[in-house]
Design an enzyme around this catalytic site. Structure first.
Site, PDB file in Angstrom:
ATOM      1  N   SER A 115       6.790  10.220  11.632  1.00  0.00           N
ATOM      2  CA  SER A 115       5.633   9.922  10.380  1.00  0.00           C
ATOM      3  C   SER A 115       6.208   9.817   9.143  1.00  0.00           C
ATOM      4  O   SER A 115       6.704  10.697   8.521  1.00  0.00           O
ATOM      5  CB  SER A 115       4.573  10.967  10.584  1.00  0.00           C
ATOM      6  OG  SER A 115       3.679  10.792   9.459  1.00  0.00           O
ATOM      7  N   ASP A 151       1.769  -0.211  12.208  1.00  0.00           N
ATOM      8  CA  ASP A 151       0.194  -0.919  11.530  1.00  0.00           C
ATOM      9  C   ASP A 151       0.179  -2.480  12.000  1.00  0.00           C
ATOM     10  O   ASP A 151      -0.885  -2.791  11.783  1.00  0.00           O
ATOM     11  CB  ASP A 151       0.444  -0.787  10.042  1.00  0.00           C
ATOM     12  CG  ASP A 151       0.413   0.547   9.514  1.00  0.00           C
ATOM     13  OD1 ASP A 151      -0.074   1.357   9.993  1.00  0.00           O
ATOM     14  OD2 ASP A 151       0.959   0.584   8.356  1.00  0.00           O
ATOM     15  N   GLY A 203      -5.416   8.454   4.959  1.00  0.00           N
ATOM     16  CA  GLY A 203      -4.337   9.367   5.460  1.00  0.00           C
ATOM     17  C   GLY A 203      -3.307   9.702   4.370  1.00  0.00           C
ATOM     18  O   GLY A 203      -2.842  10.639   4.313  1.00  0.00           O
ATOM     19  N   LYS A 229       0.833  -1.081   0.071  1.00  0.00           N
ATOM     20  CA  LYS A 229       0.077  -0.263  -0.085  1.00  0.00           C
ATOM     21  C   LYS A 229       0.881   1.195   0.026  1.00  0.00           C
ATOM     22  O   LYS A 229       0.561   2.089  -0.827  1.00  0.00           O
ATOM     23  CB  LYS A 229      -0.839  -0.184   1.172  1.00  0.00           C
ATOM     24  CG  LYS A 229      -1.855   0.962   1.473  1.00  0.00           C
ATOM     25  CD  LYS A 229      -2.831   0.631   2.482  1.00  0.00           C
ATOM     26  CE  LYS A 229      -2.788   0.981   3.689  1.00  0.00           C
ATOM     27  NZ  LYS A 229      -3.082   2.285   4.056  1.00  0.00           N
ATOM     28  N   ARG A 248      -7.322   2.771  18.011  1.00  0.00           N
ATOM     29  CA  ARG A 248      -6.930   1.277  17.676  1.00  0.00           C
ATOM     30  C   ARG A 248      -6.825   1.005  19.292  1.00  0.00           C
ATOM     31  O   ARG A 248      -6.956  -0.210  19.374  1.00  0.00           O
ATOM     32  CB  ARG A 248      -6.042   1.150  16.780  1.00  0.00           C
ATOM     33  CG  ARG A 248      -6.278   1.239  15.531  1.00  0.00           C
ATOM     34  CD  ARG A 248      -5.184   1.102  14.442  1.00  0.00           C
ATOM     35  NE  ARG A 248      -5.807   1.114  13.070  1.00  0.00           N
ATOM     36  CZ  ARG A 248      -5.079   1.119  11.918  1.00  0.00           C
ATOM     37  NH1 ARG A 248      -3.851   1.268  12.015  1.00  0.00           N
ATOM     38  NH2 ARG A 248      -5.621   1.257  10.813  1.00  0.00           N
ATOM     39  N   ARG A 276      -7.777  -2.598   9.779  1.00  0.00           N
ATOM     40  CA  ARG A 276      -6.942  -3.366  10.680  1.00  0.00           C
ATOM     41  C   ARG A 276      -7.583  -4.032  11.709  1.00  0.00           C
ATOM     42  O   ARG A 276      -7.028  -5.135  12.274  1.00  0.00           O
ATOM     43  CB  ARG A 276      -5.584  -2.613  10.978  1.00  0.00           C
ATOM     44  CG  ARG A 276      -4.921  -2.263   9.926  1.00  0.00           C
ATOM     45  CD  ARG A 276      -3.312  -1.960  10.008  1.00  0.00           C
ATOM     46  NE  ARG A 276      -2.914  -1.002   8.958  1.00  0.00           N
ATOM     47  CZ  ARG A 276      -2.461  -1.438   7.736  1.00  0.00           C
ATOM     48  NH1 ARG A 276      -2.391  -2.646   7.425  1.00  0.00           N
ATOM     49  NH2 ARG A 276      -2.115  -0.665   6.706  1.00  0.00           N
TER      50      ARG A 276
HETATM   51  C1  S3P Z   1       2.161   4.947   6.076  1.00  0.00           C
HETATM   52  C2  S3P Z   1       2.831   5.578   7.268  1.00  0.00           C
HETATM   53  C3  S3P Z   1       2.164   5.295   8.575  1.00  0.00           C
HETATM   54  C4  S3P Z   1       1.222   4.135   8.653  1.00  0.00           C
HETATM   55  C5  S3P Z   1       0.436   4.111   7.407  1.00  0.00           C
HETATM   56  C6  S3P Z   1       0.897   4.254   6.252  1.00  0.00           C
HETATM   57  C7  S3P Z   1       2.884   5.398   4.735  1.00  0.00           C
HETATM   58  O1  S3P Z   1       1.599   6.381   8.956  1.00  0.00           O
HETATM   59  O2  S3P Z   1       0.444   3.829   9.772  1.00  0.00           O
HETATM   60  O3  S3P Z   1      -0.507   2.979   7.468  1.00  0.00           O
HETATM   61  O4  S3P Z   1       2.599   4.962   3.862  1.00  0.00           O
HETATM   62  O5  S3P Z   1       3.944   6.396   4.973  1.00  0.00           O
HETATM   63  P1  S3P Z   1       2.431   7.750   9.811  1.00  0.00           P
HETATM   64  O6  S3P Z   1       3.498   7.950   8.816  1.00  0.00           O
HETATM   65  O7  S3P Z   1       1.356   8.708  10.008  1.00  0.00           O
HETATM   66  O8  S3P Z   1       2.743   7.038  11.326  1.00  0.00           O
END
Ligand code: S3P
Length: 436
Positions: free
Chosen positions: A172, A322, A101, A29, A353, A395
């Protein structure tokens, strides 16, 4: 899902005896999002095989189309994306990021450097998630971004950007990637520093599309004004999707599961270390590198004596963010339990969660202690089947389908269709490999 975006499908999950089989999973993803967005920005055609089948990545692809990229399906199933050569179109309607997000935050970075006004919207869950974390660095780069109480809609008035040196306050990868995507278009060299090394797919994707980046142990820098060119890629299988099967298989001594073509990027593979430390036997074969991403075959067999115990805190919590719901969901079946701390971020994911894991484990009869930043789940517990509330969170739906495999009696997962956000094939594949 009904027309308001609420997940309404319930699935019954019966206990299993073990998990056996060999699977090749849809594309990662995180990588699919980044390739879809950069393909829209780049010049030329990108061809992507094994693109994620999840609704989240369809949101990124949909936004790419709305921004002027032309997409089509090739004869071999590859998605073809003709890019805009660095000038994205200003769409007439808001860009719909759905539940994703990643789409909203990374797109904000890409659009900050584009001339025009762009509005990013999302579903009810996404509209509750914090967006200030991405607005702050982009505002420092001179973009004009408006939120409502720190949330979507995200209204971006993009234009000329100035490079910054930025330290992320919360680890992040989404924010890091947003800053790098903006830095690609800024005047000067943008440097991003992070205290925990989060997943590095953003950096690797930018390199794959032709950008030059430099890195030190805790920072990554990109010079603005670099052009990108489309790529031809096969996206590795999603290790965070495999996580549900790997955790489930670890519970049954007779299990034997093999995953081919699985993404094994070291910034994502911490789960394999944790499962190994709990006692699972994992072998990795046929390692290859594709566009900077490691790909390989993973085989897991479970320990006869059952899983041990572990504590996940500090940097580990961020790197496993995750996978924490499914690790917590199998924790009652370990000998000595799993303790999770420093994972406050779990409260601002697609759902809270921590709260949902605790309430669903309790519904199954488990003793769980909930903390602001984690959970203590005792080992050696026997759970019974129960009515599970996914809270519309993919999830949570999948984590509790896994917990249900070792419970006594059937469980019903309400809102099971949320799994389609990242892994629409999940329940069918579970039926395929779970022996009952
Ligand atoms: C992701 C980063 C993570 C993860 C999300 C996918 C990404 O979030 O939880 O499922 O693809 O960069 P954060 O970067 O906000 O922790």
């Amino acid at each position: 899902m009904d027309t308001s975006g609420t997940h309404t499908v319930s699935r019954t999950v019966a206990p299993a005896r073990n998990l056996l089989g060999s699977l090749r999973l849809p594309g990662d993803k995180s990588i699919s999002h980044r390739y879809a967005l950069l393909a829209a920005y780049a010049s030329g055609t990108t061809r992507l095989r094994n693109f994620s089948t999840g609704a989240d990545c369809a949101s990124s692809l949909g936004c790419s189309e709305d921004l002027g990229a032309e997409t089509s399906l090739g004869d071999d199933g590859a998605i073809q994306i003709v890019g805009t050569g660095g000038t994205l179109h200003v769409p007439a309607a808001p860009l719909d990021c759905g539940n994703s997000g990643s789409t909203m935050r990374m797109l904000a970075g890409l659009l900050a450097g584009q001339h025009g006004t762009f509005t990013l919207i999302g579903d009810a869950s996404l509209s509750r998630r914090p967006m200030e974390r991405v607005r702050k660095p982009l505002m420092q780069m001179a973009a004009n971004i408006t939120l409502t109480d720190g949330h979507a809609p995200v209204i971006i008035k993009g234009g000329a950007l100035t490079a910054i040196d930025y330290t992320t306050p919360v680890p992040s990868a989404q924010v890091k990637t947003a800053v790098l995507f903006a830095g690609l278009q800024a005047n000067g060299i943008t440097t991003l520093r992070e205290s925990v090394r989060t997943r590095d797919h953003g950096e690797l994707a930018l390199r794959a599309f032709g950008a030059e980046l430099s890195r030190t142990s805790d920072s990554i820098s990109i010079a603005g004004g670099q052009a990108l060119t489309g790529i031809d890629a096969t996206i590795p299988g999603d290790l965070s999707s495999a996580a549900f099967f790997l955790c489930a298989a670890s519970l049954f001594p007779e299990s034997n599961l093999v995953f081919d073509g699985l993404g094994l990027n070291p910034t994502r593979a911490t789960l394999l270390d944790v499962l190994t430390s709990l006692g699972a036997r994992i072998s990795v074969l046929n390692l290859e590198e594709k566009h900077g991403e490691l790909v390989g075959t993973v085989q897991l067999t479970a320990p006869r004596e059952g899983l041990g115990a572990t504590t996940i805190s500090g940097a580990l919590a961020a790197q496993l963010i995750d996978e924490l719901p499914v690790l917590a969901a199998i924790a009652p079946y370990t000998r000595d339990g799993i303790r999770i701390r420093d994972a406050k971020e779990l409260r601002v994911k697609e759902s809270d969660r921590i709260a949902l894991v605790a309430s669903n484990l309790r519904a199954m009869g488990a003793v769980v202690e909930e903390f602001e930043d984690g959970l203590d789940v005792r080992g050696g517990q026997k759970l019974h089947g129960a009515e599970i509330n996914s809270g519309g969170d993919h999830r949570i739906a999948m984590a509790f389908a896994v917990a249900a495999l070792r419970a006594t009696g059937e469980s019903v997962i309400h809102g099971a269709d949320a799994a389609a956000i990242s892994f629409p094939e999940f329940f069918d594949l579970l039926d395929l490999v779970a022996e009952r």
